[in-house]
Design a protein around this motif. Structure first.
Motif, mmCIF file in Angstrom:
data_model
loop_
_atom_site.group_PDB
_atom_site.id
_atom_site.type_symbol
_atom_site.label_atom_id
_atom_site.label_comp_id
_atom_site.label_asym_id
_atom_site.label_seq_id
_atom_site.Cartn_x
_atom_site.Cartn_y
_atom_site.Cartn_z
ATOM 1 N N SER A 184 9.406 8.760 10.109
ATOM 2 C CA SER A 184 9.623 9.670 9.063
ATOM 3 C C SER A 184 8.397 9.756 7.950
ATOM 4 N N ASN A 185 7.963 11.004 7.703
ATOM 5 C CA ASN A 185 6.733 11.116 6.923
ATOM 6 C C ASN A 185 6.925 10.426 5.425
ATOM 7 N N LYS A 186 7.960 10.409 4.947
ATOM 8 C CA LYS A 186 8.034 9.980 3.735
ATOM 9 C C LYS A 186 7.797 8.378 3.584
ATOM 10 N N THR A 187 8.199 7.744 4.779
ATOM 11 C CA THR A 187 8.191 6.281 4.757
ATOM 12 C C THR A 187 6.719 5.912 4.205
ATOM 13 N N PHE A 188 5.692 6.622 4.544
ATOM 14 C CA PHE A 188 4.378 6.303 4.404
ATOM 15 C C PHE A 188 4.156 6.543 2.994
ATOM 16 N N VAL A 213 12.357 -6.537 -3.958
ATOM 17 C CA VAL A 213 11.890 -5.311 -4.304
ATOM 18 C C VAL A 213 10.346 -5.389 -4.499
ATOM 19 N N ILE A 214 9.833 -6.181 -4.953
ATOM 20 C CA ILE A 214 8.445 -6.200 -5.540
ATOM 21 C C ILE A 214 7.537 -6.917 -4.274
ATOM 22 N N VAL A 215 8.262 -7.956 -3.601
ATOM 23 C CA VAL A 215 7.394 -8.600 -2.344
ATOM 24 C C VAL A 215 7.265 -7.469 -1.283
ATOM 25 N N GLN A 216 8.372 -6.680 -0.879
ATOM 26 C CA GLN A 216 8.417 -6.078 0.248
ATOM 27 C C GLN A 216 7.517 -4.558 -0.205
ATOM 28 N N GLY A 217 7.382 -4.259 -1.287
ATOM 29 C CA GLY A 217 6.819 -3.057 -1.714
ATOM 30 C C GLY A 217 5.163 -3.327 -1.491
ATOM 31 N N GLU A 218 5.005 -4.583 -1.998
ATOM 32 C CA GLU A 218 3.521 -5.118 -1.550
ATOM 33 C C GLU A 218 3.228 -5.271 -0.301
ATOM 34 N N ASN A 219 4.273 -5.584 0.486
ATOM 35 C CA ASN A 219 3.924 -5.915 2.089
ATOM 36 C C ASN A 219 3.814 -4.404 2.636
ATOM 37 N N GLY A 220 4.383 -3.469 2.205
ATOM 38 C CA GLY A 220 4.301 -2.070 2.711
ATOM 39 C C GLY A 220 3.037 -1.541 2.556
ATOM 40 N N TYR A 221 2.591 -1.563 1.218
ATOM 41 C CA TYR A 221 1.454 -1.251 0.670
ATOM 42 C C TYR A 221 0.216 -1.681 1.611
ATOM 43 N N LYS A 222 0.172 -2.903 1.631
ATOM 44 C CA LYS A 222 -1.016 -3.395 2.515
ATOM 45 C C LYS A 222 -0.747 -3.356 3.893
ATOM 46 N N PHE A 223 0.271 -2.964 4.525
ATOM 47 C CA PHE A 223 0.475 -2.936 5.887
ATOM 48 C C PHE A 223 0.044 -1.634 6.099
ATOM 49 N N ALA A 224 0.337 -0.532 5.252
ATOM 50 C CA ALA A 224 -0.112 0.924 5.483
ATOM 51 C C ALA A 224 -1.556 1.056 5.170
ATOM 52 N N LYS A 225 -2.147 0.243 4.280
ATOM 53 C CA LYS A 225 -3.464 0.494 4.035
ATOM 54 C C LYS A 225 -4.336 -0.057 5.540
ATOM 55 N N ALA A 226 -3.928 -0.911 5.875
ATOM 56 C CA ALA A 226 -4.714 -1.731 7.102
ATOM 57 C C ALA A 226 -4.340 -0.636 8.536
ATOM 58 N N ASN A 227 -3.136 0.093 8.478
ATOM 59 C CA ASN A 227 -3.045 0.653 9.674
ATOM 60 C C ASN A 227 -2.621 2.257 9.647
ATOM 61 N N PHE A 228 -2.364 2.752 8.360
ATOM 62 C CA PHE A 228 -1.935 4.198 8.389
ATOM 63 C C PHE A 228 -2.557 4.915 7.073
ATOM 64 N N ASP A 229 -3.797 4.493 7.036
ATOM 65 C CA ASP A 229 -5.009 5.250 5.987
ATOM 66 C C ASP A 229 -5.274 6.567 6.383
ATOM 67 N N ARG A 230 -4.746 7.619 5.709
ATOM 68 C CA ARG A 230 -5.085 9.085 6.276
ATOM 69 C C ARG A 230 -6.500 9.291 6.339
ATOM 70 N N THR A 231 -7.397 8.720 5.402
ATOM 71 C CA THR A 231 -8.779 8.993 5.385
ATOM 72 C C THR A 231 -9.484 8.372 6.747
ATOM 73 N N ILE A 232 -9.265 7.380 6.991
ATOM 74 C CA ILE A 232 -9.439 6.482 8.282
ATOM 75 C C ILE A 232 -8.910 7.238 9.401
ATOM 76 N N LEU A 233 -7.719 7.710 9.613
ATOM 77 C CA LEU A 233 -7.114 8.359 10.775
ATOM 78 C C LEU A 233 -7.435 9.803 10.951
ATOM 79 N N ALA A 234 -8.176 10.526 9.655
ATOM 80 C CA ALA A 234 -8.299 11.788 9.771
ATOM 81 C C ALA A 234 -9.894 11.738 10.462
ATOM 82 N N LYS A 235 -10.653 10.745 10.146
ATOM 83 C CA LYS A 235 -12.013 10.388 10.559
ATOM 84 C C LYS A 235 -11.801 10.169 12.467
ATOM 85 N N LYS A 236 -10.779 9.369 12.535
ATOM 86 C CA LYS A 236 -10.472 9.053 13.940
ATOM 87 C C LYS A 236 -10.303 10.326 14.659
#
Length: 413
Positions: A322-326, A378-401
């Motif tokens: 789902s788009n909005k997950t990210f 809520v706080i713990v999992q929110g931080e987890n998601g941010y770190k995971f997406a930053k490491a694996n789903f950063d649009r800047t990095i993927l656009a370069k790829k």
């Protein structure tokens, strides 16, 4: 590189909806690439054209450094299934004309993003006449998703759609898939050569979310929008058959004894019926909002406690992200994931929320009560998601790829 993109739903400035390609093309032009987009004149949730397009077949525009050619699309799009088919084919014809007679010069690559599947016809024919490699991107498996949701039932149309799909996959030089499940389906069920498939998924727009966070006052926003004292769960996206948002209304009724408030932001064919249903059932803790630009969407997410990703309980949707997950992840908000399959795996791998059985309001309500009783998660999992997406789903990095894959394609031709 000089790239031609065919995307029927490429957004206008400040449009609501999926902005994946707006962000990618913006980055590509900033890196010195020449991008032209052939796009439709109709937003996917609209019933009519903008006044500036009335009576016109084509209109050239600029969005930043991106060249846009807006093409005719029938206004029958949201009237019926037949109307939608005609809208698809009207864009096939207009985009083909634009690609052959309005675009100038030679392109290094032509990218076509689907759905709709039919735009692959235009992409293939333009690539044939311009002798240019053709990359086909799959954002959603079609016709499977249309069949599973009951949108397409005619046997002949289904058969023809599968024939067209196989033809496009055969003719494409490369195929980009947005989830690993799409790749597996193409290889195992559709017998596509694995060497033709690349994987550049949907991604989080940290550039925008981080910028908004710098100057955003959550308390003021919540006060201004009557969210104070509420445990706010936001859903952003389409209000269509595929989303089955009835489950949120039913969940709201089960949580009427709590301070939970659902915000549903978006539009679609089912929205009027859903509002009427919520009114009839007196689901006072379910609030419908009109679509807003992406920057405003991020403000609502930041002012929420959680985000919800919701789809109908069918097998095809087990293959999608789902788009909005990210977006939820980039705003450090945990996710109620009411989508099985790879989306469930994504949230569980990231430890960024909880899986909810789709179309099961009792399970939905149970999982929400879990967070009400343990707000630290809520706080713990929110931080987890941010770190995971930053490491694996950063649009800047993927656009370069993505563009590196295009350059590699050019180097081996």
């Amino acid at each position: 590189m000089k790239i031609l993109l065919l995307h029927q739903y490429f957004l206008e400035d400040n449009d609501h909806g999926g902005s994946r390609w707006n962000e990618i093309t913006k980055q590509w032009t900033e890196e010195g690439n020449d991008i032209t987009v052939i796009a439709g004149m109709m937003h996917y949730s609209s019933s009519c054209k903008r006044p500036e397009y009335k009576g016109k077949w084509f209109k050239k525009k600029q969005q930043g450094a991106v060249n846009i050619i807006r093409c005719h699309v029938s206004e029958s799009y949201n009237s019926s299934f037949v109307g939608r088919l005609w809208a698809y084919f009207s864009f096939v014809f207009s985009s083909l004309w634009a690609g052959l007679f309005i675009t100038k010069g030679k392109y290094d690559v032509i990218i076509v993003t689907s759905p709709p599947l039919f735009v692959g016809i235009s992409g293939y024919l333009i690539s044939l006449f311009k002798r240019t490699p053709f990359v086909f991107e799959i954002r959603d498996l079609w016709p499977e998703s249309a069949i599973d949701t009951g949108v397409v039932t005619n046997g002949l149309i289904i058969k023809l759609a599968y024939v067209l799909e196989a033809f496009i996959y055969k003719k494409a030089t490369l195929i980009n898939v947005l989830t690993p499940a799409f790749r597996q389906t193409l290889i195992e069920k559709k017998k596509v050569n694995p060497d033709k498939i690349i994987f550049i998924p949907n991604a989080a727009d940290f550039t925008l979310s981080d910028k908004i966070v710098e100057n955003f006052d959550t308390a003021i926003f919540r006060k201004e929008h009557d969210l104070e004292g509420k445990f706010v769960i936001t859903y952003v996206g389409a209000h269509g058959v595929a989303n089955h948002l009835e489950q949120i209304i039913e969940t709201g009724l089960l949580l009427s004894d709590t301070n939970v408030l659902f915000l549903l932001i978006g539009d679609g064919m089912e929205k009027k019926r859903l509002i009427a249903l919520a009114t009839e059932k007196k689901a006072v803790n379910v609030r419908f909002l009109d679509p807003v630009p992406k920057a405003e969407v991020f403000k609502y997410i930041l002012a929420s406690d959680m985000g919800a990703s919701v789809l109908k309980n069918v097998d095809t949707f087990k293959t999608v992200y789902s788009n909005k997950t990210f977006d939820y992840m980039s705003c450090k908000r945990p996710i109620l994931m009411a989508i099985d399959g790879v989306s469930k795996e994504l949230v569980e791998d990231a430890k960024a929320g909880v899986f909810v059985e789709p179309e099961n309001p009792e399970d939905f309500a149970k999982k929400i009560r879990m967070y009400l009783n343990d707000p630290k998660q809520v706080i713990v999992q929110g931080e987890n998601g941010y770190k995971f997406a930053k490491a694996n789903f950063d649009r800047t990095i993927l656009a370069k790829k993505y563009i590196e894959s295009m350059r590699k394609l050019m180097s081996i031709r």
